[in-house]
Every structure is written in structure tokens, then in C-alpha cells.
Scaffold this active site. Structure first.
Site: not given
Ligand SMILES: NC(=O)c1ccc[n+]([C@@H]2O[C@H](COP(=O)([O-])OP(=O)(O)OC[C@H]3O[C@@H](n4cnc5c(N)ncnc54)[C@H](O)[C@@H]3O)[C@@H](O)[C@H]2O)c1
Length: 286
Positions: A122, A143, A155, A193
């Protein structure tokens, strides 16, 4: 069915994310070799996967025969050498750069020259992880989001030296899993994120600035901004420790004040108020 170029998947680390990814792959028809550090941890992951697939059978989303066939496609090992024949290996071990560097270096000596190596990190740099191997072209980020079987997005992260072929193969594999893959480059937080963490931190700062209650803040963002879930509910679900850790990792890399975790949630983390998983966070859970 499995794509022509990728048939056999290795998943290293069968914790929350790895078990979910392994489940998705066996459901999509791939053979999966799952590697854990002990047999017990591997078996626990297998039991969790069997349980989740049973729930799908109970909800009539999956046939009982298909569940059995999917589970047969999963084999467990503690030996990395058992991943030798895999076309794609997805790493989902602890978020620790040294552990990932050691794993990728060892993997490169085991798998074929054309095996794609993916990391589910992450917050670490995919490019840095790829620096552990002599053939960084084969390394990409994949991801997934938690829980992997339910969250549609993956992702596909292009590191500095990733080949087009590796990126596209990972993208197609994501589609075969029934996900919505997106392509992005290897920058801190990737896409979701990078946007969501500072946004959630802004929300949490507003709790104190506007002296609004968690209930009213959640109502504001659901009823006023169309969010499917309020920020306090979301942070409780993600885990306050996970959110603090992710905020610290982004802040360390980008040094933008909005990335830093607000002191209020650092205190909550230190007090063991971790959200849903500890029974108490912004809300209480029975
Ligand atoms: N939990 C999330 O919300 C989330 C979301 C997206 C990505 N990620 C990333 O996915 C990765 C895994 O996270 P998680 O939440 O599943 O962690 P976890 O702690 O639930 O699972 C990690 C597992 O890896 C195993 N492990 C450690 N070293 C190993 C090795 N060398 N070989 C095989 N197994 C090994 C551990 O025994 C453990 O079961 C991390 O990089 C994390 O940043 C997590």
C-alpha cells in the site's frame, strides 16, 4: 477462465489480503499456490476462504460444486520453491521493506525468467521493491483493496522499470478476476490513498474545528456530499491504527501537513481504540 498467458498464480502471504486474492483467483479458474510461513497459518487461511465461499453458496451466488472445484485449485506450501511453475506471483506479506526485498530476491532465483512478480504493497515504493531483483522489468504493483473479494478496484502500478508487457498482463489478470483495474505510476499512495487519506484527515480535523459530533459529520458527508459512508464510520472500518500508519507513511514521503495524522486519532490509536476490530473507535460496536 484463466487468460492464455497466465494460468498458475503464486500468492505469498495468506493474511487478510493474500487470502482474499487467492480466493478471487481460484474462483476465476486459476490454479493457486499459497505460501505461508507455517502450515497452521496456511490452513487457517484455507479455512477462511472455504468459509467465505460457503457463504456465497448459502446466498446462492455460487454452486456447491463450483465451491468444491475452486477449493481444489488451491494448494498450500511453506516452501518458496513450490512457486517455481507460477506465471504470476503476488506478494502480500507484512508491509516491511526489508522483508519484501529479501522475498523478491529469493523469488527471482526460483521462478522462470518470464514470471511476473507483483506486490500488493500500500505504502512502499514498487520501484524500491523491484530493486531487489536483476530483472526489474517483470515487477509491477497490484494494489487490491480490503476486503479483496468485495472491493472492485485494483490499481496496476507501473514502477520506473516495469515493462509494458508486465503491466498489461497484470491489468488483464485484474479484469479476469472481475475487478476494475486502473493503470497508474509508482507515486506515494498511488491514486486512492493519495486522495483519500488527506481527505479523511481533513474530515477528522473538522471534528474539532467545527465542534461537530462524529454522527453529524458522517451525516454531513453522506447527506450533503453523497458519500456512501461517513468518514468516521469509514475510519472505524479501516482500523484507526491502519489509517494512522498509512497517514504517517504518506506524510513521511510527501511532507504535506494534510497527510499527517491528526493528534486526536494518534491518541485513539495509542489508547487501543482501533475502531470496529477493537469494539470501540468513533463509535462502539458490540
Ligand atoms: N489490510 C489492508 O487493508 C491492505 C490493503 C491493501 C494492501 N495491503 C498490503 O497487503 C500486504 C499484506 O497486508 P495484510 O493486511 O494482508 O497483512 P496480514 O498481516 O494480514 O498478512 C500478512 C501475512 O504474511 C505472512 N508472511 C509474512 N512473511 C511471509 C513470507 N516471507 N512468506 C509468506 N508469508 C509471509 C504472515 O504470516 C501473515 O499471515 C501489505 O503489504 C499491506 O500493506 C493491505
Amino acid at each position: 477462465m484463466a487468460s492464455p498467458e497466465i494460468q498458475r498464480i503464486g500468492v505469498v502471504g495468506l493474511g487478510a489480503m493474500g487470502a482474499g486474492i487467492a480466493q478471487l483467483a481460484i474462483e476465476a479458474g486459476y490454479d493457486v499456490v499459497g505460501r505461508e510461513v507455517t502450515n497452521e497459518l496456511g490452513q487457517k487461511a484455507q479455512e477462511r476462504i472455504a468459509h467465505f465461499l460457503q457463504r456465497k453458496v448459502d446466498k446462492e451466488q455460487l454452486g456447491a460444486g463450483d465451491r468444491g472445484a475452486a477449493l481444489e485449485r488451491l494448494s498450500l506450501t511453506t516452501e518458496l520453491a513450490a512457486l517455481a511453475d507460477c506465471d504470476l506471483v503476488i506478494e502480500a506479506i507484512v508491509e516491511d521493506i526489508d522483508a519484501k526485498l529479501a522475498l523478491f530476491a529469493e523469488l527471482e532465483g526460483i521462478v522462470r525468467a518470464d514470471t511476473i512478480l507483483a506486490t500488493n504493497t500500500s505504502a512502499l515504493s514498487v520501484t524500491e521493491i523491484a530493486s531487489a531483483v536483476e530483472t526489474p522489468e517483470r515487477v509491477v504493483g497490484m494494489h487490491f483493496f480490503n476486503p479483496a473479494p468485495l472491493m472492485p478496484l485494483v490499481e496496476i502500478v507501473r514502477a520506473e522499470l516495469s515493462s509494458d508487457q508486465a503491466v498489461e498482463a497484470a491489468f488483464r489478470f485484474g479484469e479476469r478476476l472481475g475487478k476494475r483495474p486502473i493503470r497508474c505510476h509508482d507515486t506515494p499512495g498511488f491514486v486512492v490513498n493519495r486522495v483519500l487519506i488527506p481527505l479523511l484527515n481533513d474530515c477528522l480535523r473538522v471534528l474539532d474545528e467545527a465542534r461537530v459530533s462524529p454522527e453529524d459529520l458522517d451525516a454531513a458527508m453522506t447527506a450533503g456530499a453523497g458519500w456512501p459512508m461517513g468518514p468516521c464510520t469509514l475510519v472505524d472500518l479501516v482500523g484507526i491504527d491502519v489509517h494512522v500508519h498509512a497517514s504517517e507513511a504518506l506524510y513521511e514521503k510527501l511532507r504535506e501537513p494534510r497527510m499527517a495524522p491528526p493528534p486526536r486519532i494518534v491518541s485513539m490509536r495509542n489508547a487501543g481504540l482501533l475502531g470496529r476490530k477493537s469494539g470501540r473507535g468513533f463509535y462502539s460496536y458490540d
